[in-house]
Design an enzyme around this catalytic site. Structure first.
Site, mmCIF file in Angstrom:
data_model
loop_
_atom_site.group_PDB
_atom_site.id
_atom_site.type_symbol
_atom_site.label_atom_id
_atom_site.label_comp_id
_atom_site.label_asym_id
_atom_site.label_seq_id
_atom_site.Cartn_x
_atom_site.Cartn_y
_atom_site.Cartn_z
ATOM 1 N N HIS A 1 -34.781 -40.156 38.885
ATOM 2 C CA HIS A 1 -33.917 -40.596 39.991
ATOM 3 C C HIS A 1 -32.555 -41.022 39.453
ATOM 4 C CE1 HIS A 1 -32.190 -44.065 42.144
ATOM 5 N NE2 HIS A 1 -32.612 -43.505 43.255
ATOM 6 N N ASN A 2 -32.561 -41.792 38.391
ATOM 7 C CA ASN A 2 -31.281 -42.259 37.847
ATOM 8 C C ASN A 2 -30.486 -41.119 37.228
ATOM 9 O OD1 ASN A 2 -32.196 -44.758 38.631
ATOM 10 N ND2 ASN A 2 -31.321 -45.787 36.865
ATOM 11 N N LYS B 1 -38.487 -42.970 38.250
ATOM 12 C CA LYS B 1 -37.231 -43.742 38.402
ATOM 13 C C LYS B 1 -36.164 -43.234 37.427
ATOM 14 C CE LYS B 1 -34.456 -46.930 39.913
ATOM 15 N NZ LYS B 1 -33.702 -47.551 38.906
ATOM 16 N N GLU C 1 -28.849 -39.589 39.993
ATOM 17 C CA GLU C 1 -27.765 -40.517 40.390
ATOM 18 C C GLU C 1 -26.512 -40.274 39.524
ATOM 19 O OE1 GLU C 1 -29.220 -44.673 40.863
ATOM 20 O OE2 GLU C 1 -27.831 -45.137 39.252
ATOM 21 N N SER D 1 -35.510 -49.125 43.040
ATOM 22 C CA SER D 1 -34.129 -48.759 43.332
ATOM 23 C C SER D 1 -33.676 -49.474 44.600
ATOM 24 C CB SER D 1 -34.002 -47.240 43.528
ATOM 25 O OG SER D 1 -32.647 -46.901 43.728
HETATM 26 O O1 LIG Z 1 -31.397 -48.313 38.517
HETATM 27 C C1 LIG Z 1 -30.276 -48.489 38.937
HETATM 28 C C2 LIG Z 1 -29.780 -47.843 40.163
HETATM 29 O O2 LIG Z 1 -30.684 -46.908 40.655
HETATM 30 C C3 LIG Z 1 -29.409 -49.380 38.125
HETATM 31 O O3 LIG Z 1 -28.279 -49.822 38.777
HETATM 32 C C4 LIG Z 1 -29.154 -48.763 36.791
HETATM 33 O O4 LIG Z 1 -29.174 -49.754 35.831
HETATM 34 C C5 LIG Z 1 -27.860 -48.007 36.656
HETATM 35 O O5 LIG Z 1 -27.941 -47.256 35.470
HETATM 36 P P1 LIG Z 1 -26.711 -47.038 34.494
HETATM 37 O O6 LIG Z 1 -26.280 -48.426 34.047
HETATM 38 O O7 LIG Z 1 -27.255 -46.246 33.345
HETATM 39 O O8 LIG Z 1 -25.644 -46.351 35.293
#
Ligand SMILES: O=C(CO)[C@H](O)[C@H](O)COP(=O)(O)O
Length: 292
Positions: free
Chosen positions: A167-168, A164, A171, A112
């Site tokens: 984490h996403n 990860k 996010e 990340s």
């Molecule tokens: O790993 C990431 C951030 O941590 C990348 O930017 C990821 O590809 C974003 O995911 P998505 O396109 O599903 O929003």
């Protein structure tokens, strides 16, 4: 140490630079010859002294699979492959088995940091056998942010990408919360400067964070986001997080809702809301809006 790096796009290109700045030798390969140091995977493998470490930084799925298939044929026993892309964690066990059959080790690594990683460092979550991880450690140390945090040996093969993925998922939900709060503030007439409210939150608040800082950057570029269309893509990790939650019967209402909000963003005229309008009209005679 020496590293082979496959994939020199937005992430891989900056990672090559950060690893080189730490004093390591990086031989990079990319299908785009303008970015590459060698013109084939064979060329990359030939340039590295054994035991080799090759870091794969290409899109998850077919591109990662074909790179690993090719490396399985080219590398030697004792070499290590690291998958640093956003691969689905369930693929890691398969990749580890495929490489193990040739005596090649495998480490999965969630990375990340995005385009800011070159200067700030990359947060790393890796999974694999202790001995395999140890062989990659100097590269992890070069990539991670300075200080005590930012890198973790998360567990067995697959654990890095699982960490990860979660984490996403987080996010997604955090971004959705900032987006919802921003829209509500923009909607209310009595609030006159939403951008400055966001900016004021950057210090002292419970919700101060890098995502908030980035939201302020975005509002500085385009105060009411008028240049953008309200459309959000996704790369898979949000879906996989929700699938893992279902497999483990773990309730994830916030992450699931944020994923579904992105799906909603791709519809100009919601089919399901047509059905809701039709049903309200059927049972209650409620007014519907017709297509223009
Ligand atoms: O790993 C990431 C951030 O941590 C990348 O930017 C990821 O590809 C974003 O995911 P998505 O396109 O599903 O929003």
């Amino acid at each position: 140490m020496e590293l082979g790096l496959v994939g020199l796009g937005k992430m891989g290109g900056n990672m090559r630079e950060r690893i080189r700045r730490a004093g390591h030798t990086v031989i990079g390969y990319d299908r785009n010859p303008d970015l590459a140091d060698v013109n084939s995977l064979q060329g990359l493998v030939d340039k590295l002294k054994g035991p080799r470490v090759v870091w794969v930084m290409v899109p998850a799925g077919a591109a990662t699979q074909s790179t690993i298939d090719e490396l399985a044929e080219l590398l030697s026993p004792g070499d290590i492959v690291v998958d640093g892309g956003n691969s689905r964690w369930t693929d890691d066990e398969k990749h580890a088995e495929e490489l193990k059959a040739k005596g090649i080790g495998f480490v999965d690594c969630g990375v990340s940091g995005g385009v800011w990683g070159l200067e700030n460092g990359y947060a790393l979550m890796y999974g694999g056998e202790k001995d395999d991880v140890a062989k990659v450690q100097p590269i992890f140390d070069a990539l991670k942010p300075e200080g005590d945090f930012g890198a973790v040996h998360a567990g067995k093969v697959g654990a890095g990408h699982f960490a990860k993925m979660v984490h996403n998922g987080i996010e997604y939900a955090m971004m959705q919360a900032f987006a919802e709060g921003w829209e509500l503030l923009e909607k209310v007439d009595s609030v006159t400067d939403v951008r400055e409210i966001f900016r004021s939150w950057q210090e002292g608040t419970v919700i101060r964070s890098w995502l908030l800082d980035l939201a302020v950057n975005a509002l500085d570029d385009d105060e009411h986001l008028e240049k953008l269309r309200g459309f959000a893509a996704d790369s898979g990790e949000g879906r996989w997080t929700v699938e893992a939650a279902i497999d483990n019967a773990v309730p994830l209402p916030a992450i699931t809702a944020s994923l579904f909000a992105r799906f909603g963003s791709r519809q100009d005229d919601s089919p399901q809301m047509k059905m809701i309008a039709a049903l309200r009209n059927q049972f209650g005679g409620h007014a519907v809006e017709s297509k223009k």
